[in-house]
Design a protein around this motif. Structure first.
Motif, short mmCIF file in Angstrom:
data_model
loop_
_atom_site.label_atom_id
_atom_site.label_comp_id
_atom_site.label_asym_id
_atom_site.label_seq_id
_atom_site.Cartn_x
_atom_site.Cartn_y
_atom_site.Cartn_z
N LYS A 2 80.72 -5.16 85.65
CA LYS A 2 80.53 -5.14 84.46
C LYS A 2 79.64 -4.22 84.10
CE LYS A 2 83.58 -7.82 82.83
NZ LYS A 2 84.87 -7.36 82.46
N THR A 75 86.51 0.08 85.68
CA THR A 75 85.81 -0.81 84.36
C THR A 75 87.00 -1.20 83.63
OG1 THR A 75 83.60 0.33 84.82
CG2 THR A 75 84.17 -1.19 82.83
N ILE A 76 87.93 -0.11 83.11
CA ILE A 76 89.10 -0.31 82.41
C ILE A 76 90.29 0.45 82.89
CG2 ILE A 76 88.42 1.20 80.81
CD1 ILE A 76 89.77 -0.49 78.51
N ARG A 106 91.28 -6.96 89.80
CA ARG A 106 90.48 -8.19 89.51
C ARG A 106 89.20 -8.25 90.50
NH1 ARG A 106 93.15 -13.97 90.66
NH2 ARG A 106 93.06 -13.10 92.63
N ARG A 109 86.58 -6.54 88.74
CA ARG A 109 86.60 -7.25 87.33
C ARG A 109 86.67 -6.35 86.28
NH1 ARG A 109 80.95 -9.76 87.98
NH2 ARG A 109 81.01 -9.53 90.47
N LYS A 111 88.80 -4.58 83.31
CA LYS A 111 89.66 -4.95 81.93
C LYS A 111 90.96 -4.17 82.34
CE LYS A 111 90.82 -6.80 78.45
NZ LYS A 111 91.37 -8.22 78.37
N TYR A 113 95.32 -3.65 81.08
CA TYR A 113 96.19 -3.78 80.09
C TYR A 113 97.56 -3.47 80.87
CZ TYR A 113 92.65 -3.91 76.53
OH TYR A 113 91.70 -4.34 75.79
N ASN A 150 94.59 -12.13 84.74
CA ASN A 150 93.88 -11.73 83.53
C ASN A 150 93.93 -10.48 82.97
OD1 ASN A 150 91.91 -12.84 81.75
ND2 ASN A 150 90.06 -12.07 82.62
N PHE A 151 95.09 -10.01 82.40
CA PHE A 151 95.47 -8.66 81.89
C PHE A 151 96.11 -9.14 80.52
CE2 PHE A 151 99.03 -9.23 84.65
CZ PHE A 151 99.99 -8.83 84.00
N ASN A 152 95.91 -8.19 79.83
CA ASN A 152 96.76 -8.28 78.31
C ASN A 152 98.08 -7.43 78.68
OD1 ASN A 152 93.99 -8.39 77.73
ND2 ASN A 152 94.39 -8.05 75.61
N TYR A 172 87.28 0.49 73.86
CA TYR A 172 86.79 -0.11 74.77
C TYR A 172 85.10 0.73 75.09
CZ TYR A 172 85.36 -2.29 79.28
OH TYR A 172 84.79 -2.74 80.20
#
Length: 179
Positions: A2, A75-76, A106, A109, A111, A113, A150-152, A172
């Motif tokens: 993070k 990170t993203i 993951r 960690r 983020k 999509y 844990n993704f959109n 973001y």
């Protein structure tokens, strides 16, 4: 990992105009996205990413108050699929390979999509795709994969993909810098 960055005196609006979208060198069938970036004068560069198809960075810009580069590829990220047929194949025939990519994200960690073009949940239920994957199994598999990693999941029209990618990444970065 993070990341939280508190920058004093940085003009966030001006800085957001300087983001650079990272496009994975293995990303295919994305001319419509790159054409959108070119048309809107959105900077991008191609680079091999560890996972995902798109991420973001901002180069050092002392004039705008950013004294160092910020690279957010761990990170993203956005994984793009050109439709239900492609994601169906990823969840069946290429599942192990697909799983590895999401595991890497993951682990960091990051983020993540998943962007699926020209599709909807309704298209899955109505079996509006070109594979033998049972609609109920497809739906449940995508949901369980989403929850486990844990993704959109975003469904979007192909012609809006470039805009959506840019907006997700800019939002973001904005949240990251405004904290």
């Amino acid at each position: 990992m993070k990341v939280s960055i508190a920058l004093r005196g940085v003009d966030i609006k001006k800085l957001l105009k300087h983001i650079v979208i990272i496009v994975d060198t293995r990303e295919q069938q994305n001319k419509h996205i790159l054409d959108y970036f070119d048309k809107e004068k959105i900077k991008y560069e191609k680079k091999a990413l560890d996972y995902g198809d798109y991420s973001v960075k901002i180069y050092k810009n002392e004039e705008l108050g950013l004294p160092f580069d910020i690279t957010l590829e761990h990170t993203i990220c956005i994984e793009r699929k050109n439709g239900l047929t492609e994601i169906s194949n990823n969840l069946t025939h290429k599942r192990a390979e697909f799983e590895v990519e999401f595991e890497k994200a993951r682990r960091d960690r990051a983020k993540m999509y998943l962007l699926i073009e020209n599709a909807s949940w309704n298209d899955i239920w109505n079996k509006d795709y070109q594979t033998m994957f049972n609609a109920n199994s497809f739906y449940n598999s995508l949901l369980s994969f989403r929850d486990r990693h844990n993704f959109n999941v975003d469904f979007i029209k192909k012609e809006d993909a470039g805009l959506h990618i840019h907006k997700i990444l800019a939002m973001y970065v904005r949240k990251l810098l405004v904290k």
